[in-house]
Design a protein around this motif. Structure first.
Motif, PDB file in Angstrom:
ATOM      1  N   ILE A 102       0.832  -1.185   0.000  1.00  0.00           N
ATOM      2  CA  ILE A 102       0.000   0.000   0.000  1.00  0.00           C
ATOM      3  C   ILE A 102       0.874   1.244   0.000  1.00  0.00           C
ATOM      4  CG2 ILE A 102      -1.966  -1.090   1.144  1.00  0.00           C
ATOM      5  CD1 ILE A 102      -1.069   0.225   3.754  1.00  0.00           C
ATOM      6  N   GLU A 103       0.296   2.346  -0.506  1.00  0.00           N
ATOM      7  CA  GLU A 103       0.924   3.656  -0.454  1.00  0.00           C
ATOM      8  C   GLU A 103      -0.123   4.646   0.035  1.00  0.00           C
ATOM      9  OE1 GLU A 103       2.889   4.754  -4.070  1.00  0.00           O
ATOM     10  OE2 GLU A 103       3.432   2.683  -4.559  1.00  0.00           O
ATOM     11  N   LEU A 104       0.291   5.534   0.924  1.00  0.00           N
ATOM     12  CA  LEU A 104      -0.634   6.503   1.506  1.00  0.00           C
ATOM     13  C   LEU A 104       0.098   7.835   1.678  1.00  0.00           C
ATOM     14  CD1 LEU A 104      -3.463   6.947   2.777  1.00  0.00           C
ATOM     15  CD2 LEU A 104      -2.448   6.303   4.977  1.00  0.00           C
ATOM     16  N   GLY A 105      -0.536   8.923   1.195  1.00  0.00           N
ATOM     17  CA  GLY A 105       0.135  10.208   1.322  1.00  0.00           C
ATOM     18  C   GLY A 105      -0.738  11.357   0.882  1.00  0.00           C
ATOM     19  N   PHE A 106      -0.106  12.513   0.706  1.00  0.00           N
ATOM     20  CA  PHE A 106      -0.850  13.703   0.337  1.00  0.00           C
ATOM     21  C   PHE A 106       0.007  14.603  -0.541  1.00  0.00           C
ATOM     22  CE2 PHE A 106       1.535  15.037   4.031  1.00  0.00           C
ATOM     23  CZ  PHE A 106       1.882  16.357   3.761  1.00  0.00           C
ATOM     24  N   SER A 107      -0.672  15.569  -1.165  1.00  0.00           N
ATOM     25  CA  SER A 107      -0.010  16.521  -2.045  1.00  0.00           C
ATOM     26  C   SER A 107      -0.619  17.902  -1.830  1.00  0.00           C
ATOM     27  CB  SER A 107      -0.186  16.098  -3.514  1.00  0.00           C
ATOM     28  OG  SER A 107       0.357  17.064  -4.388  1.00  0.00           O
ATOM     29  N   LEU A 108       0.221  18.913  -1.898  1.00  0.00           N
ATOM     30  CA  LEU A 108      -0.221  20.308  -1.903  1.00  0.00           C
ATOM     31  C   LEU A 108       0.232  20.924  -3.223  1.00  0.00           C
ATOM     32  CD1 LEU A 108       0.791  21.397   1.724  1.00  0.00           C
ATOM     33  CD2 LEU A 108      -1.486  20.721   0.922  1.00  0.00           C
ATOM     34  N   PHE A 109      -0.702  21.537  -3.955  1.00  0.00           N
ATOM     35  CA  PHE A 109      -0.349  22.057  -5.270  1.00  0.00           C
ATOM     36  C   PHE A 109      -1.280  23.199  -5.663  1.00  0.00           C
ATOM     37  CE2 PHE A 109      -3.405  18.702  -5.806  1.00  0.00           C
ATOM     38  CZ  PHE A 109      -4.208  19.069  -6.868  1.00  0.00           C
ATOM     39  N   THR A 110      -0.872  23.901  -6.696  1.00  0.00           N
ATOM     40  CA  THR A 110      -1.652  25.001  -7.244  1.00  0.00           C
ATOM     41  C   THR A 110      -1.911  24.751  -8.721  1.00  0.00           C
ATOM     42  OG1 THR A 110      -0.670  26.583  -5.699  1.00  0.00           O
ATOM     43  CG2 THR A 110      -1.728  27.489  -7.655  1.00  0.00           C
ATOM     44  N   GLU A 111      -3.173  24.916  -9.136  1.00  0.00           N
ATOM     45  CA  GLU A 111      -3.536  24.818 -10.545  1.00  0.00           C
ATOM     46  C   GLU A 111      -3.850  26.216 -11.066  1.00  0.00           C
ATOM     47  OE1 GLU A 111      -5.319  20.415 -11.442  1.00  0.00           O
ATOM     48  OE2 GLU A 111      -6.748  22.001 -10.947  1.00  0.00           O
ATOM     49  N   ASP A 112      -3.299  26.509 -12.238  1.00  0.00           N
ATOM     50  CA  ASP A 112      -3.482  27.824 -12.834  1.00  0.00           C
ATOM     51  C   ASP A 112      -3.913  27.639 -14.295  1.00  0.00           C
ATOM     52  OD1 ASP A 112      -2.722  30.902 -12.461  1.00  0.00           O
ATOM     53  OD2 ASP A 112      -2.099  30.278 -14.468  1.00  0.00           O
ATOM     54  N   TYR A 113      -5.063  28.193 -14.656  1.00  0.00           N
ATOM     55  CA  TYR A 113      -5.577  28.153 -16.027  1.00  0.00           C
ATOM     56  C   TYR A 113      -5.631  29.572 -16.580  1.00  0.00           C
ATOM     57  CZ  TYR A 113      -7.296  23.321 -15.435  1.00  0.00           C
ATOM     58  OH  TYR A 113      -7.406  21.971 -15.230  1.00  0.00           O
ATOM     59  N   LYS A 114      -5.129  29.752 -17.810  1.00  0.00           N
ATOM     60  CA  LYS A 114      -5.224  31.033 -18.499  1.00  0.00           C
ATOM     61  C   LYS A 114      -5.664  30.777 -19.941  1.00  0.00           C
ATOM     62  CE  LYS A 114      -2.030  34.022 -15.944  1.00  0.00           C
ATOM     63  NZ  LYS A 114      -1.925  33.161 -14.758  1.00  0.00           N
ATOM     64  N   TYR A 115      -6.731  31.440 -20.347  1.00  0.00           N
ATOM     65  CA  TYR A 115      -7.292  31.275 -21.690  1.00  0.00           C
ATOM     66  C   TYR A 115      -6.304  31.740 -22.751  1.00  0.00           C
ATOM     67  CZ  TYR A 115     -10.208  32.333 -25.766  1.00  0.00           C
ATOM     68  OH  TYR A 115     -10.728  32.420 -27.037  1.00  0.00           O
ATOM     69  N   LEU A 116      -6.164  30.934 -23.822  1.00  0.00           N
ATOM     70  CA  LEU A 116      -5.296  31.290 -24.934  1.00  0.00           C
ATOM     71  C   LEU A 116      -6.082  31.582 -26.206  1.00  0.00           C
ATOM     72  CD1 LEU A 116      -2.417  28.659 -24.453  1.00  0.00           C
ATOM     73  CD2 LEU A 116      -2.344  31.101 -23.912  1.00  0.00           C
ATOM     74  N   SER A 117      -6.933  30.625 -26.610  1.00  0.00           N
ATOM     75  CA  SER A 117      -7.670  30.805 -27.861  1.00  0.00           C
ATOM     76  C   SER A 117      -8.820  29.801 -27.913  1.00  0.00           C
ATOM     77  CB  SER A 117      -6.743  30.600 -29.065  1.00  0.00           C
ATOM     78  OG  SER A 117      -6.240  29.266 -29.087  1.00  0.00           O
ATOM     79  N   GLY A 118      -9.725  30.041 -28.857  1.00  0.00           N
ATOM     80  CA  GLY A 118     -10.835  29.120 -29.047  1.00  0.00           C
ATOM     81  C   GLY A 118     -12.151  29.700 -28.579  1.00  0.00           C
ATOM     82  N   ALA A 119     -13.127  28.829 -28.383  1.00  0.00           N
ATOM     83  CA  ALA A 119     -14.473  29.245 -28.000  1.00  0.00           C
ATOM     84  C   ALA A 119     -14.489  29.796 -26.579  1.00  0.00           C
ATOM     85  CB  ALA A 119     -15.426  28.061 -28.122  1.00  0.00           C
ATOM     86  N   THR A 120     -15.437  30.676 -26.328  1.00  0.00           N
ATOM     87  CA  THR A 120     -15.639  31.224 -24.986  1.00  0.00           C
ATOM     88  C   THR A 120     -17.109  31.111 -24.613  1.00  0.00           C
ATOM     89  OG1 THR A 120     -16.011  33.471 -25.816  1.00  0.00           O
ATOM     90  CG2 THR A 120     -13.740  32.856 -25.237  1.00  0.00           C
ATOM     91  N   GLN A 121     -17.342  31.201 -23.300  1.00  0.00           N
ATOM     92  CA  GLN A 121     -18.709  31.125 -22.786  1.00  0.00           C
ATOM     93  C   GLN A 121     -18.737  31.874 -21.455  1.00  0.00           C
ATOM     94  OE1 GLN A 121     -20.768  27.309 -23.360  1.00  0.00           O
ATOM     95  NE2 GLN A 121     -21.421  27.428 -21.219  1.00  0.00           N
ATOM     96  N   PRO A 122     -19.812  32.651 -21.192  1.00  0.00           N
ATOM     97  CA  PRO A 122     -19.818  33.503 -19.994  1.00  0.00           C
ATOM     98  C   PRO A 122     -19.578  32.755 -18.692  1.00  0.00           C
ATOM     99  CG  PRO A 122     -21.596  34.113 -21.470  1.00  0.00           C
ATOM    100  CD  PRO A 122     -20.994  32.873 -22.044  1.00  0.00           C
TER     101      PRO A 122
END
Length: 420
Positions: A200-220
């Motif tokens: 077995i393996e047991l643990g945790f992670s701390l992280f940051t996700e960052d999204y920035k629009y580049l191109s393509g379709a948009t929606q409000p």
């Protein structure tokens, strides 16, 4: 009466004398050069003073073969005049300081690559230490340490730090947009071997996700920018009963991966995800190997363009393209026949015939999505494997897959190591 009693004691002593099981008086290791003898002595369960047990000896050989520094291992027993035995394990070592390079196309067909270096036998104790650099439109890098027997012959630890930045397609309302996606964080896992077949393996992670629009379709209601701190708890349970003989595998493995991901933003809400890989290998004659992998996965069924399961060349369906769709549940079956064409002292050439197939549940959808013609993908194909028998995981693979279901594509997939 006394004579009868003495006769009984004499018979009893002979019975115990002949029934006494042979004892191991010494355990030796031949061929251990870069791997420390003190490490393998700790790892194997065959010990001086224990009873000679062929089942335990065979388990120890398989345990040694599972180690990245070991390409092959076997044991010999030598009977002494006393009736006891000396045991000698012979180890054929792998070269374990491995540079690697992967070439592939990115989401917009630009040239992309990953290069890195890993040592799989750091300090001669089966500790993996490595890092990589990747260019895929943007720059990424990572470091990792994995020491499964750091504290004992059962208990270990793994640490990793990754800073991934890629261009990712996001799907919504039968259209898509490209985002610059960055995932930056670290993970710590405790590793524990329950017994010979289970860990077995047991643990945790701390992280940051960052999204920035580049191109393509948009929606409000679809944000064009997100920066979210997250935490993850992970549990992995692995059952393995596989026999190894160089490039040939025979047996079964099941790996369950369950995660809870917590978020600080409602646009990327908390969710659960779990998937199980069932892998079955079968030797076919002297030169064949039939390999199969079934993945069944399920996640919280949120209606989000950032769904966790993706349809991707390098993960599940060879020839389908790079991240062409996403879902909140998945069933994927990969089956292939590997046949050895050339087998020399250090080099192996294998041919490969495969069929990859799978289907996905749409975000916010239901299980009937699995039968939707637009979600089912089946890709047969062919490939080659170039294998170095003395270097761990030195398998260069090239596969060509061609779709036979709705809206098919085709493509070539390169990689290091077997696909599964």
């Amino acid at each position: 009466m006394v004579k009868t009693y003495l006769t009984f004691l004499l018979v009893l002593s002979f019975t115990f004398g002949f029934a006494q099981e042979p004892i191991i008086t010494s355990v030796g290791f031949n061929g251990a050069k870069r791997i420390k003898t003190t490490f393998v002595e700790k790892l194997v369960r065959t010990k001086i003073g224990s009873v000679l047990d062929s089942v335990q000896l065979n388990e120890d050989v398989i345990r040694l073969k599972r180690l990245p520094p070991v390409s092959h291992a076997y044991f010999q027993t030598f009977k002494l005049v006393t009736g006891d035995y000396d045991v000698v394990f012979t180890i054929e070592e792998n070269f374990t300081l491995i540079p690697f390079a992967n070439l592939f196309s990115s989401s917009n067909d630009d040239f992309a690559f990953r290069v890195g270096l890993q040592e799989f036998n750091t300090f001669g104790k089966n500790i993996t230490l490595g890092g990589f650099y990747q260019f895929d439109v943007f720059h990424s890098y990572g470091l990792n340490l994995r020491a499964p027997y750091l504290f004992s012959n059962r208990l270990g630890l793994s640490l990793s730090y990754n800073d991934f930045t890629t261009q990712e397609p996001v799907f919504f309302n039968d259209t898509s947009a490209d985002y610059k996606y960055r995932n930056n964080g670290f993970q710590i896992m405790g590793l524990y071997e329950l017994d010979f077949k289970n860990r077995i393996e047991l643990g945790f992670s701390l992280f940051t996700e960052d999204y920035k629009y580049l191109s393509g379709a948009t929606q409000p209601d679809i944000p064009q920018s997100l920066n979210v701190d997250k935490h993850l708890f992970k549990f992995i349970y692995s059952h393995e009963d596989i026999e190894y003989h160089y490039q040939y595998l025979n047996g079964f493995r099941s790996t369950l991966n369950f995660q809870y991901v917590g978020s600080t933003d409602e646009n990327l809400p908390d969710f659960f995800i779990g998937f199980n890989d069932f892998v079955f290998y079968k030797r076919v004659g002297k030169k064949g190997n039939w390999a199969n992998r079934l993945r069944a996965g399920l996640a919280s069924n949120m209606e989000t363009p950032f769904a966790p399961f993706s349809v991707d060349n390098n993960l599940n369906i060879r020839g389908v393209g790079n991240t062409i769709d996403r879902g909140t549940a998945a069933i994927v079956l990969n089956t292939e026949y590997r046949h050895t064409l050339v087998d020399k002292d250090w080099f192996v050439l294998q041919s490969n015939l495969f069929i990859d197939g799978g289907s996905w549940r749409n975000p916010g959808g239901d299980f009937s999505d699995f039968w939707d013609e637009g979600n089912i993908r089946i890709y047969p194909g062919v490939g080659l494997r170039f294998i170095h028998k003395r270097i761990f995981n030195a398998i260069f693979r090239i596969d060509y897959g061609h779709g036979i279901t709705k809206n098919p594509s085709r493509g070539i997939v390169f990689g290091i190591g077997q696909y599964f």
